[in-house]
Write a protein that holds these residues in place. Sequence first.
Motif, short mmCIF file in Angstrom:
data_model
loop_
_atom_site.label_atom_id
_atom_site.label_comp_id
_atom_site.label_asym_id
_atom_site.label_seq_id
_atom_site.Cartn_x
_atom_site.Cartn_y
_atom_site.Cartn_z
N GLY A 236 39.31 34.00 21.12
CA GLY A 236 40.59 33.43 21.07
C GLY A 236 41.59 34.11 21.72
O GLY A 236 42.74 34.23 21.28
N PHE A 237 41.45 34.73 22.81
CA PHE A 237 42.34 35.54 23.57
C PHE A 237 43.22 34.72 24.66
O PHE A 237 43.93 35.16 25.33
CB PHE A 237 41.77 36.66 24.48
CG PHE A 237 41.51 37.94 23.48
CD1 PHE A 237 42.17 38.44 22.45
CD2 PHE A 237 40.30 38.49 23.59
CE1 PHE A 237 42.13 39.49 21.93
CE2 PHE A 237 39.96 39.61 22.83
CZ PHE A 237 40.83 40.15 21.96
N GLU A 238 42.99 33.32 24.53
CA GLU A 238 43.56 32.47 25.59
C GLU A 238 45.14 32.58 25.55
O GLU A 238 45.87 32.96 26.46
CB GLU A 238 43.29 31.06 25.68
CG GLU A 238 43.83 30.28 26.76
CD GLU A 238 43.30 29.13 27.00
OE1 GLU A 238 42.60 28.68 26.25
OE2 GLU A 238 43.76 28.17 27.89
N PRO A 239 45.73 32.48 24.39
CA PRO A 239 47.29 32.65 24.22
C PRO A 239 47.91 33.93 24.75
O PRO A 239 48.68 34.25 25.36
CB PRO A 239 47.57 32.59 22.73
CG PRO A 239 46.51 31.82 22.07
CD PRO A 239 45.50 32.43 22.96
N GLN A 240 47.02 35.35 24.25
CA GLN A 240 47.48 36.38 25.09
C GLN A 240 47.20 36.64 26.43
O GLN A 240 48.14 37.00 27.29
CB GLN A 240 46.66 37.53 24.50
CG GLN A 240 47.02 37.82 22.90
CD GLN A 240 46.27 36.93 22.07
OE1 GLN A 240 45.80 35.69 22.37
NE2 GLN A 240 46.13 37.29 20.56
N ILE A 241 46.10 35.93 26.79
CA ILE A 241 46.03 36.02 28.57
C ILE A 241 46.94 35.38 29.22
O ILE A 241 47.48 35.81 30.17
CB ILE A 241 44.51 35.32 28.82
CG1 ILE A 241 43.66 36.35 28.12
CG2 ILE A 241 44.33 35.33 30.39
CD1 ILE A 241 42.09 35.68 28.41
N ARG A 242 47.33 34.06 28.68
CA ARG A 242 48.27 33.22 29.33
C ARG A 242 49.86 34.12 29.35
O ARG A 242 50.80 34.01 30.29
CB ARG A 242 48.55 31.75 28.93
CG ARG A 242 47.18 31.07 29.15
CD ARG A 242 47.55 29.74 28.94
NE ARG A 242 46.44 28.69 29.22
CZ ARG A 242 46.24 28.36 30.87
NH1 ARG A 242 47.08 28.43 31.55
NH2 ARG A 242 45.04 27.67 30.95
#
Length: 542
Positions: A236-242
Motif C-alpha cells: 500500500g505504499f503507492e501514495p507515499q512513493i508518488r
Amino acid sequence: MGGGRWNNDRDGGRTNSEIDWTIPTSRDERLEVELFGNGNTGINFSKYEDIPVEATGDNIPPHITSFDEVKLTEIIKNSITLAGYDKPTPVQKYAIPIIIGRRDVMACAQTGSGKTAAFLVPILNQIYESGPRPPPANISGKRKHFPLGLVLAPTRELATQIYDEARKFAYRSRMRPAVVYGGSNIVDQMRELDRGCHLLVATPGRLVDMLGRGKIGLHNCRYLVLDEADRMLDMGFEPQIRRIVQEDTMPPTGERQTLMFSATFPKEIQILARDFLSNYIFLAVGRVGSTSENIFQKIVWVEEHDKRSYLLDLLQASNFSDPSAESLTLVFVETKKGADMLEEYLHQMGYPVTSIHGDRTQREREEALRRFRAGKAPILVATAVAARGLDIPHVKHVINFDLPGDVEEYVHRIGRTGRMGNLGLATSFFNSKNINLVRDLVSLLVEANQELPPWLDDMFSEARYSGGGSRRAGSTKGRFSGGFGARDYRQTPSSGSARNNGSSNRPGSYGGNYGNYGGNYNSSSYNSANNVSSNDPDWWDK
Ligand code: AMP
C-alpha cells in the motif's frame, strides 16, 4: 555535499568542493574486518552462471563478463576485491554497464541474484566520479540533508541489507550511506542522518515523515532505485512513493536516473514504470533456482488435519542438534494466528523454533531473526509479508505449510532456498484448498524439470480438459517459458511495431501475456500493450 554540512565540512583545510571523491581515504583495519570479515558468500557459480538474462530496449550497451571490463574507481574496485566478488553475477553483468551508461532500467530480478550490488556499484561509482553537490541555493535549514541518491525498499529488513551492502562500497570513500525505516525511534534516526547522508536507503512511509519534517530535501537526488517495487505496492505504499518521486523536489524523470526492480510486473508496476522511467532497458533475469534446477520442489498431498504430523516427520529428518549442519528451515503459514499456534506447537514438541509475523514488534522480529540466522532457533515460522526481503543465505528447506494463493508468491517463497546456486529443498503441502494453483504450479514445475506427483498430473489434465482449475485459461507454458518471471510488456506478441525495436538476445520466444491492460488506461504509451487480444487472460488481474 549532499548533507547539510556543505559550508563547514572541511578536509585538510580545503572545502568539500575541492576534494576529489575518487581518491580513497586511508585504510581502517578494524572497519575492514567489520565490513568484510565474514569472507566469501560461498556462491556456487557453476550453477549460477546458467541463469539467463534477457535485455530489451533501444541501444543496449554490451554486457560484461568480468568487473575489469568496466571503468570503476579505485574505491569500488577495492571493495569488490575485499567482498570476495570474483566475478559479476548474471544480473550484474548486464545491469552494471547499462547503469554506468546512464540508462534507466526496469529489472525482473530477485533477492539472492546479486541485484543490490548490481545497482550500488554503478551508482556509487558515478557519485564518486561526479563528487559532492552543494545544497540548493536559498534553502535554509541547518540540519537538512540533500542525498545524491535514494533507494526505496518495502521493509526494514531489506532496507538494512541494502544499507549494509552500501557500507561495503562506501569503504574508504567520503560518501556516507544512511538508512531510515518505520518502527524505530525517528529522533535517533534524524541524529544519525546528521553524520552524513549522501545515499539514503528508506522505507517510503518513514521517508515521507522525514520530508514533512524538513529533514530531507530531494533536490540533488540524481539516482532513484525502487527495490521490490511490487511488494511496496502490495503493502500500500503507492501514495507515499508518488509523494516522494512526484510531489517533492526530486529532479524529474529523464534528469535523474531511475532503476526499478520487481519480481513480478502487474499492471500497476508497469504504470509506475511509465511514469517514472525514461526510455528504459528491460532486464529479465531468469529465476534463481527454477531454471538452473537447483531447488528440489516437492508437492505433497496433505489434508489440513494431517499437516502438523506431516511437518513433524519432515523436521525429524533434519539434524537440528548440529548447528554446523546449516539446516535452517523456513515454514510458511498463511495467517498471523496460524504462525503463533504452529510456533507454540513445535515448541511444545521440543523443537528450537521462533516466528515472525506482522503483529510482532520490530524488536521481537529482529530478535527472532537473529536467533534464526545464528542457528539458535533454526526453524522459523513466518507469514509471507513478514519474511519478504530477508537475506538468509543458507536456508536448507522451505516448507509451505500453507500454500499461497498465487504462484508468484510461491516463487518468492521457494527462492529463499537454493540461493546463489546452492542446492535447496522446497516442500509444499497441497490439498483441495489449493486447486486454483494447479495450472500455474504445474507449468512452473515442468519448466524447472521437477517430477510431478501423479495425482497433480491428473488434476492438471482434468483442469485442462474441463477448462477449470485456474483463472488462466491460456497455454500452460507461456508464462514461465525461459524461466523469466516476466518480459518487457513493450514487446508483447501482438504488438507488432514494438516487437522488434530492440536487440533482444532471444527473439521469438515470447509466449507470455504481459501487460494486458483492462482497458482503463488510455495513454498513448500503452497502445502496444492494449493491442493484446481481448481474448487473452489477464495474468495480473487478481
Ligand atoms: P542480493 O541479491 O543483492 O541480496 O545478493 C545476495 C548475496 O550475494 C549477498 O550476500 C551478496 O553479498 C552476494 N553477492 C552479490 N554479488 C556477488 C558477487 N558478484 N560475487 C559473490 N557474491 C555476491
